[in-house]
Design an enzyme around this catalytic site. Structure first.
Site, PDB file in Angstrom:
ATOM      1  N   HIS A  51     -13.861 -81.723  79.347  1.00  0.00           N
ATOM      2  CA  HIS A  51     -13.022 -80.638  78.817  1.00  0.00           C
ATOM      3  C   HIS A  51     -12.335 -81.185  77.566  1.00  0.00           C
ATOM      4  CE1 HIS A  51     -10.712 -77.041  78.713  1.00  0.00           C
ATOM      5  NE2 HIS A  51      -9.950 -77.178  79.787  1.00  0.00           N
TER       6      HIS A  51
ATOM      7  N   ASP B 136     -14.773 -79.749  69.750  1.00  0.00           N
ATOM      8  CA  ASP B 136     -14.224 -81.105  69.788  1.00  0.00           C
ATOM      9  C   ASP B 136     -14.873 -82.068  68.808  1.00  0.00           C
ATOM     10  OD1 ASP B 136     -12.304 -80.702  71.827  1.00  0.00           O
ATOM     11  OD2 ASP B 136     -13.941 -80.567  73.269  1.00  0.00           O
TER      12      ASP B 136
ATOM     13  N   LYS C  23      13.683 -70.754  65.820  1.00  0.00           N
ATOM     14  CA  LYS C  23      14.003 -70.926  67.244  1.00  0.00           C
ATOM     15  C   LYS C  23      13.311 -72.166  67.796  1.00  0.00           C
ATOM     16  CE  LYS C  23      13.706 -68.785  71.763  1.00  0.00           C
ATOM     17  NZ  LYS C  23      13.107 -67.783  72.628  1.00  0.00           N
TER      18      LYS C  23
ATOM     19  N   HIS D 271     -21.870 -76.348  75.559  1.00  0.00           N
ATOM     20  CA  HIS D 271     -20.761 -75.519  76.028  1.00  0.00           C
ATOM     21  C   HIS D 271     -21.180 -74.721  77.251  1.00  0.00           C
ATOM     22  CE1 HIS D 271     -17.350 -72.787  76.055  1.00  0.00           C
ATOM     23  NE2 HIS D 271     -16.746 -73.769  75.423  1.00  0.00           N
TER      24      HIS D 271
ATOM     25  N   LYS E 250     -24.886 -87.918  78.589  1.00  0.00           N
ATOM     26  CA  LYS E 250     -24.223 -86.744  77.992  1.00  0.00           C
ATOM     27  C   LYS E 250     -23.576 -87.175  76.685  1.00  0.00           C
ATOM     28  CE  LYS E 250     -24.010 -82.828  80.545  1.00  0.00           C
ATOM     29  NZ  LYS E 250     -23.308 -82.472  81.756  1.00  0.00           N
ATOM     30  N   ILE E 251     -23.757 -86.398  75.652  1.00  0.00           N
ATOM     31  CA  ILE E 251     -23.178 -86.716  74.357  1.00  0.00           C
ATOM     32  C   ILE E 251     -21.911 -85.878  74.189  1.00  0.00           C
ATOM     33  CG2 ILE E 251     -23.625 -86.951  71.877  1.00  0.00           C
ATOM     34  CD1 ILE E 251     -25.589 -88.527  73.715  1.00  0.00           C
TER      35      ILE E 251
ATOM     36  N   ARG F  60      -2.823 -75.722  73.305  1.00  0.00           N
ATOM     37  CA  ARG F  60      -3.267 -74.893  74.430  1.00  0.00           C
ATOM     38  C   ARG F  60      -2.112 -74.445  75.319  1.00  0.00           C
ATOM     39  NH1 ARG F  60      -8.387 -74.099  76.495  1.00  0.00           N
ATOM     40  NH2 ARG F  60      -8.954 -74.039  74.288  1.00  0.00           N
TER      41      ARG F  60
ATOM     42  N   PHE G 255     -20.733 -82.060  72.395  1.00  0.00           N
ATOM     43  CA  PHE G 255     -21.880 -81.149  72.252  1.00  0.00           C
ATOM     44  C   PHE G 255     -22.047 -80.298  73.505  1.00  0.00           C
ATOM     45  CE2 PHE G 255     -22.683 -84.242  69.054  1.00  0.00           C
ATOM     46  CZ  PHE G 255     -23.277 -83.514  68.030  1.00  0.00           C
TER      47      PHE G 255
HETATM   48  N1  COA Z   1     -25.393 -84.054  75.926  1.00  0.00           N
HETATM   49  C1  COA Z   1     -26.626 -84.140  76.459  1.00  0.00           C
HETATM   50  N2  COA Z   1     -27.149 -83.201  77.245  1.00  0.00           N
HETATM   51  C2  COA Z   1     -26.400 -82.122  77.488  1.00  0.00           C
HETATM   52  C3  COA Z   1     -25.117 -81.962  76.954  1.00  0.00           C
HETATM   53  C4  COA Z   1     -24.621 -82.981  76.151  1.00  0.00           C
HETATM   54  N3  COA Z   1     -23.405 -82.898  75.602  1.00  0.00           N
HETATM   55  N4  COA Z   1     -24.595 -80.797  77.349  1.00  0.00           N
HETATM   56  C5  COA Z   1     -25.514 -80.236  78.124  1.00  0.00           C
HETATM   57  N5  COA Z   1     -26.604 -81.023  78.211  1.00  0.00           N
HETATM   58  C6  COA Z   1     -27.820 -80.755  78.966  1.00  0.00           C
HETATM   59  C7  COA Z   1     -27.554 -81.024  80.429  1.00  0.00           C
HETATM   60  O1  COA Z   1     -27.830 -82.365  80.774  1.00  0.00           O
HETATM   61  C8  COA Z   1     -28.477 -80.051  81.076  1.00  0.00           C
HETATM   62  O2  COA Z   1     -29.777 -80.562  81.030  1.00  0.00           O
HETATM   63  P1  COA Z   1     -30.735 -80.442  82.320  1.00  0.00           P
HETATM   64  O3  COA Z   1     -30.920 -78.961  82.512  1.00  0.00           O
HETATM   65  O4  COA Z   1     -31.949 -81.171  81.891  1.00  0.00           O
HETATM   66  O5  COA Z   1     -29.990 -81.076  83.437  1.00  0.00           O
HETATM   67  C9  COA Z   1     -28.459 -78.862  80.158  1.00  0.00           C
HETATM   68  O6  COA Z   1     -28.082 -79.374  78.863  1.00  0.00           O
HETATM   69  C10 COA Z   1     -27.463 -77.795  80.590  1.00  0.00           C
HETATM   70  O7  COA Z   1     -26.171 -78.357  80.587  1.00  0.00           O
HETATM   71  P2  COA Z   1     -25.113 -78.225  81.725  1.00  0.00           P
HETATM   72  O8  COA Z   1     -24.508 -79.569  82.029  1.00  0.00           O
HETATM   73  O9  COA Z   1     -25.684 -77.450  82.867  1.00  0.00           O
HETATM   74  O10 COA Z   1     -24.037 -77.353  81.057  1.00  0.00           O
HETATM   75  P3  COA Z   1     -22.662 -77.020  81.716  1.00  0.00           P
HETATM   76  O11 COA Z   1     -22.398 -75.619  81.396  1.00  0.00           O
HETATM   77  O12 COA Z   1     -22.601 -77.406  83.131  1.00  0.00           O
HETATM   78  O13 COA Z   1     -21.662 -77.995  80.955  1.00  0.00           O
HETATM   79  C11 COA Z   1     -20.433 -78.944  79.241  1.00  0.00           C
HETATM   80  C12 COA Z   1     -21.073 -77.670  79.771  1.00  0.00           C
HETATM   81  C13 COA Z   1     -19.581 -78.587  78.036  1.00  0.00           C
HETATM   82  C14 COA Z   1     -19.522 -79.572  80.313  1.00  0.00           C
HETATM   83  C15 COA Z   1     -21.563 -79.923  78.834  1.00  0.00           C
HETATM   84  O14 COA Z   1     -22.280 -79.374  77.750  1.00  0.00           O
HETATM   85  C16 COA Z   1     -21.022 -81.277  78.486  1.00  0.00           C
HETATM   86  O15 COA Z   1     -20.820 -82.108  79.377  1.00  0.00           O
HETATM   87  N6  COA Z   1     -20.760 -81.551  77.168  1.00  0.00           N
HETATM   88  C17 COA Z   1     -20.194 -82.802  76.778  1.00  0.00           C
HETATM   89  C18 COA Z   1     -18.677 -82.792  77.008  1.00  0.00           C
HETATM   90  C19 COA Z   1     -17.952 -81.915  76.039  1.00  0.00           C
HETATM   91  O16 COA Z   1     -18.189 -81.960  74.844  1.00  0.00           O
HETATM   92  N7  COA Z   1     -17.012 -81.128  76.575  1.00  0.00           N
HETATM   93  C20 COA Z   1     -16.196 -80.247  75.778  1.00  0.00           C
HETATM   94  C21 COA Z   1     -16.551 -78.829  76.043  1.00  0.00           C
HETATM   95  S1  COA Z   1     -15.735 -77.744  74.918  1.00  0.00           S
END
Ligand code: COA
Length: 375
Positions: free
Chosen positions: A222, A312, A72, A261, A255-256, A337, A259
């Site tokens: 995201h 990712d 399909k 979640h 932010k890297i 998705r 990495f």
């Molecule tokens: N690189 C460096 N530091 C990171 C990080 C990353 N990828 N992800 C989280 N941190 C740090 C934050 O700076 C924060 O530090 P602080 O407390 O000193 O400020 C701490 O870890 C907590 O992170 P936070 O940003 O509050 O987590 P969140 O729940 O708001 O965000 C993400 C989650 C996924 C958005 C975040 O980890 C991120 O931006 N990752 C990179 C983008 C990514 O890979 N997105 C795909 C998600 S599946």
């Protein structure tokens, strides 16, 4: 009057609704299930179309049902002429996520969802047609080739790779696409799915829900993270250079991408699976750079910040080893998705109340409008 409690920033840790579709980190901050099946189990034993069927129906198909479903979907891949004309007008330097958003939106004009009784047909159509949209545009805008949409591939991932490369993919690459699309298929109330549900809750049409979700997925926090991770690791020639550059980035508090979640605490269950396939593909292409660089990044991030790879990060090298251009990484996420988004739209519509939270007001106190020459 009771004082409203301010929700955590980003609605973190708030329950925003019920779902029967998926659990994320439900046990000790880990684990991912679709309708009760662990993602590891699905990725090992299923094709992506089986998982899409599961998400749309709540049960896995038997062999006959799967064959009928794949057939399909194969019959729903073609693009209407007006959609091709629109795609041919989009420049080569456009972002493919914008192309997909426009493609879905245009299809919403050509094949409008008139009432919700046809929602399943629209979901199947979009699931089948998204790879055709992005590859038709890509090959036309980059190589001036008007692709014939009709490939022999019975899988969505196989069709995508065939359209992109102009030849049938190897069995290994088709299998990696199945795994990848299964891993990306569904993830509870993530930002793009929540976007789709908010839109669905207004009783809007299917294409509007999906176009909005694509917009949310596009951002580097995201879905855009797989692309952003690739842009970072491709600059590094060796694990030593990767470690030095990564340490410098951490020092600058950058932010890297790839990495961390919002929900998982110690690991993302999808990472170990895709990492294994990345390693296999690295061996296939004789890579001695990208995979070791990726592994060193993983080690450094855990050592320095206790941050783990999300789904990712190893997707970046995986897709790269299959010859997929970086700009098409996040569109593959959409091709997958769409199945989760559609399942959530069905669920939202089946028991709907418009999603309309409150805000804590932090603006000025009530005041009077002065005549314009007295301000
Ligand atoms: N690189 C460096 N530091 C990171 C990080 C990353 N990828 N992800 C989280 N941190 C740090 C934050 O700076 C924060 O530090 P602080 O407390 O000193 O400020 C701490 O870890 C907590 O992170 P936070 O940003 O509050 O987590 P969140 O729940 O708001 O965000 C993400 C989650 C996924 C958005 C975040 O980890 C991120 O931006 N990752 C990179 C983008 C990514 O890979 N997105 C795909 C998600 S599946």
């Amino acid at each position: 009057m009771t004082q409203k409690k301010l929700a955590g920033a980003g609605l973190r840790d708030q329950v925003a609704g019920k779902t029967a579709i998926c659990t994320v980190a439900a046990h000790d901050h880990s684990g991912l299930t679709y309708y009760g099946y662990n993602v590891e189990d699905l990725a090992e034993h299923c094709k992506f179309e089986e998982v899409a069927y599961l998400l749309f129906n709540g049960e896995l198909p038997n062999r006959q049902q799967l064959q009928a479903y794949q057939a399909k979907l194969q019959g729903l891949r073609d693009l209407p002429r007006p959609l091709k004309e629109v795609l041919e007008r989009i420049p080569a330097d456009a972002h493919p996520m914008d192309v997909l958003r426009t493609g879905v939106s245009m299809l919403g004009n050509l094949e409008t969802e008139k009432d919700f009784s046809t929602q399943r047909e629209h979901a199947d159509r979009l699931l089948a047609v998204l790879p055709s949209i992005v590859t038709y545009w890509y090959r036309y805008s980059h190589d001036t080739v008007r692709l014939d949409i009709d490939t022999d591939a019975d899988s969505i991932g196989g069709h995508f790779l065939h359209m992109l490369h102009g030849q049938a993919p190897s069995a290994l690459h088709e299998q990696v696409m199945h795994v990848s699309l299964i891993l990306y298929a569904e993830h509870e109330f993530n930002a793009s799915t929540f976007t789709a549900r908010v839109c669905a809750s207004t009783l809007s049409d299917f294409h509007s829900c999906i176009a909005g979700a694509i917009g949310s997925l596009r951002g580097p926090l995201h879905g855009g993270a797989n692309e952003a991770a690739m842009a970072m690791i491709e600059n590094w020639q060796s694990p030593i250079e990767a470690e030095a550059e990564l340490m410098a980035k951490l020092k600058r508090k950058e932010k890297i991408m790839g990495f961390g979640h919002a929900v998982y605490r110690d690991s993302d269950p999808r990472n170990g699976i895709i990492k294994k396939w990345s390693k296999k593909l690295a061996e296939e292409v004789g890579d001695t750079q990208l995979y070791p660089v990726s592994v060193r990044c993983e080690e450094v991030m855990w050592r320095e910040k206790k941050l783990f790879c999300n789904a990712d990060f190893f997707h970046a090298s995986t897709y790269h080893f299959m010859g997929i251009p970086t700009a098409l990484f996040t569109p593959i996420f959409v091709m997958s998705r769409i199945s989760g988004w559609a399942a959530h739209i069905f669920e939202q519509r089946a028991d709907n109340r418009i999603i309309r939270p409150n805000a804590e007001y932090i603006g000025p106190a009530v005041r009077t409008v002065l005549p314009i020459d007295q301000r």
